[in-house]
Write a protein that holds these residues in place. Structure first.
Motif, PDB file in Angstrom:
ATOM      1  N   GLN A 204      66.223  18.026   7.868  1.00  0.00           N
ATOM      2  CA  GLN A 204      67.476  17.729   7.193  1.00  0.00           C
ATOM      3  C   GLN A 204      67.262  17.447   5.709  1.00  0.00           C
ATOM      4  O   GLN A 204      68.012  17.920   4.855  1.00  0.00           O
ATOM      5  N   VAL A 205      66.229  16.687   5.402  1.00  0.00           N
ATOM      6  CA  VAL A 205      65.899  16.391   4.007  1.00  0.00           C
ATOM      7  C   VAL A 205      65.541  17.686   3.278  1.00  0.00           C
ATOM      8  O   VAL A 205      66.022  17.942   2.165  1.00  0.00           O
ATOM      9  N   ARG A 206      64.731  18.518   3.903  1.00  0.00           N
ATOM     10  CA  ARG A 206      64.330  19.777   3.285  1.00  0.00           C
ATOM     11  C   ARG A 206      65.544  20.671   3.023  1.00  0.00           C
ATOM     12  O   ARG A 206      65.695  21.231   1.932  1.00  0.00           O
ATOM     13  N   ASP A 207      66.393  20.810   4.028  1.00  0.00           N
ATOM     14  CA  ASP A 207      67.562  21.686   3.888  1.00  0.00           C
ATOM     15  C   ASP A 207      68.494  21.199   2.781  1.00  0.00           C
ATOM     16  O   ASP A 207      69.013  21.998   1.994  1.00  0.00           O
ATOM     17  N   THR A 208      68.698  19.889   2.719  1.00  0.00           N
ATOM     18  CA  THR A 208      69.600  19.317   1.710  1.00  0.00           C
ATOM     19  C   THR A 208      69.066  19.523   0.298  1.00  0.00           C
ATOM     20  O   THR A 208      69.783  19.961  -0.604  1.00  0.00           O
ATOM     21  N   LEU A 209      67.782  19.217   0.100  1.00  0.00           N
ATOM     22  CA  LEU A 209      67.198  19.341  -1.230  1.00  0.00           C
ATOM     23  C   LEU A 209      67.014  20.806  -1.647  1.00  0.00           C
ATOM     24  O   LEU A 209      67.187  21.154  -2.816  1.00  0.00           O
ATOM     25  N   ASN A 210      66.703  21.662  -0.682  1.00  0.00           N
ATOM     26  CA  ASN A 210      66.587  23.087  -1.004  1.00  0.00           C
ATOM     27  C   ASN A 210      67.933  23.687  -1.391  1.00  0.00           C
ATOM     28  O   ASN A 210      68.002  24.580  -2.244  1.00  0.00           O
ATOM     29  N   ALA A 211      69.010  23.180  -0.781  1.00  0.00           N
ATOM     30  CA  ALA A 211      70.349  23.650  -1.145  1.00  0.00           C
ATOM     31  C   ALA A 211      70.679  23.273  -2.589  1.00  0.00           C
ATOM     32  O   ALA A 211      71.320  24.035  -3.317  1.00  0.00           O
ATOM     33  N   ILE A 212      70.216  22.088  -3.011  1.00  0.00           N
ATOM     34  CA  ILE A 212      70.422  21.661  -4.404  1.00  0.00           C
ATOM     35  C   ILE A 212      69.633  22.572  -5.340  1.00  0.00           C
ATOM     36  O   ILE A 212      70.158  23.054  -6.351  1.00  0.00           O
ATOM     37  N   SER A 213      68.369  22.829  -5.011  1.00  0.00           N
ATOM     38  CA  SER A 213      67.541  23.686  -5.867  1.00  0.00           C
ATOM     39  C   SER A 213      68.129  25.083  -5.994  1.00  0.00           C
ATOM     40  O   SER A 213      68.027  25.718  -7.052  1.00  0.00           O
TER      41      SER A 213
ATOM     42  N   SER B 240      81.448  19.818  -7.496  1.00  0.00           N
ATOM     43  CA  SER B 240      81.704  21.155  -8.045  1.00  0.00           C
ATOM     44  C   SER B 240      80.806  22.215  -7.407  1.00  0.00           C
ATOM     45  O   SER B 240      81.181  23.381  -7.297  1.00  0.00           O
ATOM     46  N   ALA B 241      79.607  21.803  -6.972  1.00  0.00           N
ATOM     47  CA  ALA B 241      78.660  22.739  -6.358  1.00  0.00           C
ATOM     48  C   ALA B 241      78.896  22.906  -4.863  1.00  0.00           C
ATOM     49  O   ALA B 241      78.269  23.746  -4.209  1.00  0.00           O
ATOM     50  N   GLY B 242      79.802  22.089  -4.312  1.00  0.00           N
ATOM     51  CA  GLY B 242      80.109  22.182  -2.888  1.00  0.00           C
ATOM     52  C   GLY B 242      78.996  21.688  -1.989  1.00  0.00           C
ATOM     53  O   GLY B 242      78.809  22.156  -0.862  1.00  0.00           O
ATOM     54  N   ILE B 243      78.245  20.713  -2.479  1.00  0.00           N
ATOM     55  CA  ILE B 243      77.141  20.148  -1.687  1.00  0.00           C
ATOM     56  C   ILE B 243      77.526  18.776  -1.163  1.00  0.00           C
ATOM     57  O   ILE B 243      77.987  17.941  -1.913  1.00  0.00           O
TER      58      ILE B 243
END
Length: 298
Positions: free
Chosen positions: A253-262, A295-298
């Protein structure tokens, strides 16, 4: 100006008191059920840390924050001892920190080398396309006076000029040692100022320093018509923003969330974030981060 003066005074007070947020018994490992998000001591790092922290919290991850810790030499100790779990980083300078002999300069080469060079227990997640490099910066007037477009052009005049930047720039391999090794550029004097902050900007404007270290996404460059000198010999390698994280805390979950930001972060985003942070109303990084995530929809 009052806010800047207050901030500078606070930093001076901290230094005078020997303040060090990772010393004096305050470096206990983070709780196992919490991700401690840290940041360096400049606005861009703080707003990126806020973005990471808020996005994880929205996914139900328990987070706490330790922001504005200081320079890499300081906060990396916290990452290694486990008192900090996650921090926004820059690929090239982080690689040089863990391997001073690294020669990689391109984005993909730096990223691959970094993943191999990190100490056991630490990892980096996906790199973003967002880049923020250190750069040798001069005023428009100095650039015109010496016909400067690149660091190569600066070389004949280094011995006559004063350079300003953060204290650590004197010793980092991609700082003054790198300029000496790759360009044979040795300045007349070095003035220890701040990390791309008001002291460095003021030093350039009042000609206390004739060249300085600033970040390429610093809003002050455009606002003051400063000139970023080209770096044909690549003292400053690729600097992609990416999360440095304690492997034990890097759940899927942490990986998916941070990768989505990157995936959403690019250099224009960094410029926009810095522009907002330096706007007249001086919004808090927490607010700027919240607005960007929406704005990024995250």
């Amino acid at each position: 100006m009052k806010r800047i003066a207050t901030a500078v005074a606070a930093v001076m007070l901290l230094s005078a008191c020997g303040g060090d947020p990772l010393q004096g018994g305050n470096n206990n490992p983070a709780p196992t059920d919490t991700i401690v998000v840290g940041s360096a001591n400049f606005p861009e790092s703080t707003v990126l840390a806020e973005i990471y922290a808020q996005a994880l919290a929205a996914k139900g991850v328990k987070v706490s924050k330790r922001l504005n810790i200081g320079n890499r030499e300081l906060y990396f100790k916290g990452v290694q001892d486990g008192s900090i779990d996650l921090i926004p980083e820059y690929s090239g300078v982080l690689l040089k920190h863990v391997n001073k002999e690294a020669q990689e300069v391109s984005s993909d080469e730096v990223y691959a080398a970094l993943k191999k060079a990190l100490p056991q227990g630490l990892t980096v997640l996906d790199k973003s396309s967002a880049e923020d490099k250190d750069a040798v910066v001069v005023t428009k007037q100095i650039a015109a006076q010496y016909s400067l477009k690149s660091i190569d052009d600066l070389v004949p005049y280094c011995k006559d000029l004063v350079f300003g930047g953060p204290a650590e720039f004197q010793n980092r391999p991609d700082g003054l040692p790198g300029l000496k090794a790759k360009y044979s550029c040795e300045f007349k004097q070095f003035k220890s100022l701040d990390v791309g902050g008001p002291l460095t900007v003021a030093g350039l404007k009042d000609n206390t320093v004739q060249a300085a270290d600033l970040f390429t996404t610093d809003a002050a460059i455009k606002a003051n018509e400063f000139v970023v000198l080209e770096d044909p010999k690549n003292v400053f390698a690729a600097q992609n923003v990416l999360p440095l994280v304690n492997e034990k805390k890097a759940s899927q979950q942490v990986r998916d969330t941070l990768n989505a930001i990157s995936k959403k972060l690019d250099t224009k985003t960094l410029l926009d974030l810095n522009q907002k942070l330096s706007s007249p109303d001086k919004p808090e990084p927490e607010k700027v981060a919240k607005e960007w995530l929406a704005s990024a929809g995250i």
